[in-house]
Write a protein that holds these residues in place. Structure first.
Motif, short mmCIF file in Angstrom:
data_model
loop_
_atom_site.label_atom_id
_atom_site.label_comp_id
_atom_site.label_asym_id
_atom_site.label_seq_id
_atom_site.Cartn_x
_atom_site.Cartn_y
_atom_site.Cartn_z
N PRO A 229 0.83 -1.21 0.00
CA PRO A 229 0.00 0.00 0.00
C PRO A 229 0.86 1.26 0.00
CG PRO A 229 -0.81 -1.58 1.62
CD PRO A 229 0.51 -2.09 1.14
N ARG A 230 0.63 2.15 -0.95
CA ARG A 230 1.36 3.41 -1.00
C ARG A 230 0.46 4.59 -0.63
NH1 ARG A 230 3.55 7.20 -0.08
NH2 ARG A 230 5.23 8.32 -1.13
N TYR A 231 -0.73 4.62 -1.21
CA TYR A 231 -1.71 5.66 -0.90
C TYR A 231 -3.07 5.03 -0.65
CZ TYR A 231 1.70 8.92 -2.93
OH TYR A 231 2.83 9.63 -3.21
N LEU A 232 -3.85 5.69 0.16
CA LEU A 232 -5.28 5.38 0.30
C LEU A 232 -6.01 6.65 -0.10
CD1 LEU A 232 -7.58 3.51 1.16
CD2 LEU A 232 -7.33 4.37 3.50
N THR A 233 -6.77 6.57 -1.17
CA THR A 233 -7.43 7.77 -1.68
C THR A 233 -8.93 7.53 -1.79
OG1 THR A 233 -7.44 9.38 -3.51
CG2 THR A 233 -7.14 7.07 -4.11
N GLY A 234 -9.69 8.60 -1.59
CA GLY A 234 -11.14 8.41 -1.63
C GLY A 234 -11.91 9.71 -1.62
N ALA A 235 -13.20 9.57 -1.37
CA ALA A 235 -14.10 10.74 -1.34
C ALA A 235 -15.09 10.56 -0.20
CB ALA A 235 -14.85 10.87 -2.67
N ALA A 236 -15.45 11.68 0.41
CA ALA A 236 -16.42 11.68 1.52
C ALA A 236 -17.59 12.58 1.16
CB ALA A 236 -15.76 12.16 2.81
N ALA A 237 -18.79 12.09 1.41
CA ALA A 237 -20.00 12.86 1.10
C ALA A 237 -20.72 13.22 2.40
CB ALA A 237 -20.94 12.05 0.20
N ASP A 238 -21.28 14.41 2.44
CA ASP A 238 -22.07 14.86 3.58
C ASP A 238 -23.47 14.25 3.47
OD1 ASP A 238 -23.56 16.17 5.49
OD2 ASP A 238 -22.65 18.12 5.14
N ILE A 239 -23.81 13.31 4.37
CA ILE A 239 -25.11 12.64 4.33
C ILE A 239 -25.95 13.00 5.55
CG2 ILE A 239 -24.26 10.72 2.92
CD1 ILE A 239 -24.14 9.07 5.55
N THR A 240 -25.65 14.15 6.15
CA THR A 240 -26.37 14.55 7.36
C THR A 240 -27.87 14.64 7.13
OG1 THR A 240 -24.42 15.82 8.02
CG2 THR A 240 -26.48 16.27 9.20
N ALA A 241 -28.27 15.26 6.02
CA ALA A 241 -29.70 15.41 5.73
C ALA A 241 -30.37 14.05 5.58
CB ALA A 241 -29.90 16.25 4.46
N ASP A 242 -29.69 13.11 4.91
CA ASP A 242 -30.25 11.76 4.74
C ASP A 242 -30.40 11.06 6.09
OD1 ASP A 242 -30.22 12.18 2.03
OD2 ASP A 242 -28.33 11.12 1.70
N LYS A 243 -29.40 11.19 6.96
CA LYS A 243 -29.46 10.56 8.27
C LYS A 243 -30.60 11.14 9.11
CE LYS A 243 -26.13 7.49 8.41
NZ LYS A 243 -26.37 6.06 8.77
N HIS A 244 -30.78 12.46 9.05
CA HIS A 244 -31.87 13.08 9.79
C HIS A 244 -33.22 12.60 9.27
CE1 HIS A 244 -29.25 16.71 11.24
NE2 HIS A 244 -28.99 15.59 11.90
N ALA A 245 -33.34 12.49 7.94
CA ALA A 245 -34.59 12.01 7.36
C ALA A 245 -34.87 10.57 7.77
CB ALA A 245 -34.53 12.12 5.83
N GLU A 246 -33.82 9.72 7.78
CA GLU A 246 -33.99 8.33 8.21
C GLU A 246 -34.44 8.25 9.66
OE1 GLU A 246 -30.34 6.33 7.56
OE2 GLU A 246 -30.41 6.49 5.37
N GLU A 247 -33.85 9.07 10.51
CA GLU A 247 -34.20 9.06 11.93
C GLU A 247 -35.64 9.53 12.13
OE1 GLU A 247 -33.79 8.55 16.06
OE2 GLU A 247 -32.78 7.72 14.30
N GLU A 248 -36.02 10.58 11.41
CA GLU A 248 -37.40 11.06 11.52
C GLU A 248 -38.38 10.00 11.04
OE1 GLU A 248 -37.71 14.72 9.43
OE2 GLU A 248 -36.42 15.84 10.81
N ALA A 249 -38.05 9.32 9.95
CA ALA A 249 -38.92 8.26 9.43
C ALA A 249 -39.03 7.12 10.43
CB ALA A 249 -38.40 7.76 8.09
N ARG A 250 -37.90 6.77 11.07
CA ARG A 250 -37.91 5.69 12.06
C ARG A 250 -38.78 6.05 13.26
NH1 ARG A 250 -36.05 4.42 16.69
NH2 ARG A 250 -34.97 6.41 16.93
N ILE A 251 -38.62 7.28 13.75
CA ILE A 251 -39.42 7.73 14.90
C ILE A 251 -40.89 7.74 14.54
CG2 ILE A 251 -39.91 9.72 16.38
CD1 ILE A 251 -36.93 10.41 16.24
#
Length: 391
Positions: free
Chosen positions: A138-160
């Motif tokens: 392994p020389r590099y670990l490269t990637g991308a991160a997405a902001d999923i805060t809105a999705d998580k809040h929607a999932e939690e509201e749906a669960r509640i």
């Protein structure tokens, strides 16, 4: 300058100018592409990063720093800087996934929370891959991160919301069960007392049929809540004759639908071990479903058959075919078809959902065939001695 030397100099100058123009165009294209990529990442609330395995330094682009609440410029920082941003409850889980990724050289994939400098908490979905050196390490670990805060809040509201609905259903249906049982018991007493009065007998029989239908709805609601919130539907197997159970259940449904014709046929040996109450519920739901979704002047055919280590049940009606788009989700909760018999609309849409769960908890399966030429047939196959579990 001699003419041949001047011509050579002009050709060289023209070639050098063409090369410089090509390089400028390539640089411009790359800059434009980078700008488009940066804009697209920002619009998608995504950012990129790269971990240098040798130095441990993490390079982040401006978009990722924007998500993290940092200065919106590319940056390079040690691992400690990144770990301080990860939510304390998620650090160990993310570290474990990172080490496994580098050790096994597999894709990096984890959702976790980050705590921004202003105290705000964001959810990110982080994905990456290992880039090895020429020796395969392994020389590099490269990637991308997405902001999923809105999705998580929607999932939690749906669960509640779903939890609240299911608890409310359970409370209401439980409170309705006792008064409905009292109404049904009183209805049966009145039915015997008004035998001589045909009109009164008909009125009481109609009221009793309606109360029993409501009682089935309440039972389905309670089972639905039990399946979703209470750890599964409880079953208690006992030795029984499947033929006799189905015959008795069909007779009970016939009393509530005296104008319908029921054709009952038994074949072979049908002894086994099942939960009698639960299988009676399966038969009741399937037969009542056949009553509700078929014309009043058609018959309903119920067949039970012993076949090797299994017993089979088929319930056939001559109603309109089930549309293909509905058939795909027929056994999902809150699904109802269009009633031919006029009473199917008075259902909460849980009957077939409960049927599927009760059949599967007995180790069996339920199938449906439906066409304009042959009507609709629900088939249940059950092992005689199922390995029971909770649905």
């Amino acid at each position: 300058m001699p003419e041949d030397l001047e011509a050579a100099w002009r050709r060289e100058r023209a070639a050098r100018l063409a090369a410089e123009q090509a390089l400028a165009r390539e640089y411009s294209a790359r800059s434009e592409g980078a700008a488009r990529l940066t804009a697209a990442l920002a619009a998608a609330r995504m950012g990129t990063w790269r971990l240098d395995v040798f130095t441990g330094l993490i390079t982040r682009d401006a978009s990722l720093n924007n998500i993290l609440g940092l200065e919106v410029t590319p940056s390079e920082a040690p691992p400690q800087d990144w770990r301080q941003l990860v939510h304390p409850e998620d650090v160990e889980r993310v570290d474990t996934e990172l080490q496994r990724t580098l050790r096994e050289q597999r894709p990096f994939s984890v959702d976790y929370r980050v705590v921004r400098p202003d105290g705000g908490v964001r959810w990110v979905r982080d994905r990456g891959m290992v880039l090895p050196d020429e020796d395969g390490a392994p020389r590099y670990l490269t990637g991308a991160a997405a902001d999923i805060t809105a999705d998580k809040h929607a999932e939690e509201e749906a669960r509640i919301h779903a939890d609240f609905e299911q608890k409310l259903i359970g409370i209401v249906s439980h409170d309705l069960r006792n008064p409905l049982s009292a109404i049904i018991m009183g209805g049966h007493m009145l039915l015997h007392r008004v035998k001589a009065d045909a009109k009164s007998h008909q009125v009481v029989a109609h009221l009793l049929s309606s109360a029993e239908r409501c009682h089935r709805m309440v039972r389905d609601l309670l089972d639905f809540t039990q399946a979703r919130l209470g750890g599964g539907i409880r079953v208690e197997p006992r030795p029984l004759d499947f033929h006799a159970l189905v015959a008795q259940t069909v007779q009970e449904v016939r009393m509530g639908s005296p104008s319908r014709v029921f054709l009952l046929r038994h074949e072979g040996d049908a002894f086994g071990e099942w939960d009698a109450d639960r299988l009676s519920q399966v038969v009741t739901n399937l037969v009542c479903n056949a009553v509700n979704y078929s014309p009043a002047d058609t018959s309903i055919e119920v067949i039970t058959r012993g076949e090797g280590e299994d017993v089979l049940l088929s319930v056939h009606n001559q109603g309109a075919p089930i549309p293909a788009q509905l058939r795909a989700r027929l056994f999902e909760p809150m699904t109802r078809g269009l009633s031919e018999g006029g009473s199917g609309g008075r259902s909460v849409g849980l009957g077939l959902y409960i049927v599927k769960h009760l059949v599967e908890v007995h180790g069996g399966r339920v199938d449906v065939e439906s066409s304009a030429a042959r009507g609709t047939c629900f088939s249940v196959r059950l092992p005689r001695h199922p390995p029971l579990r909770r649905a």
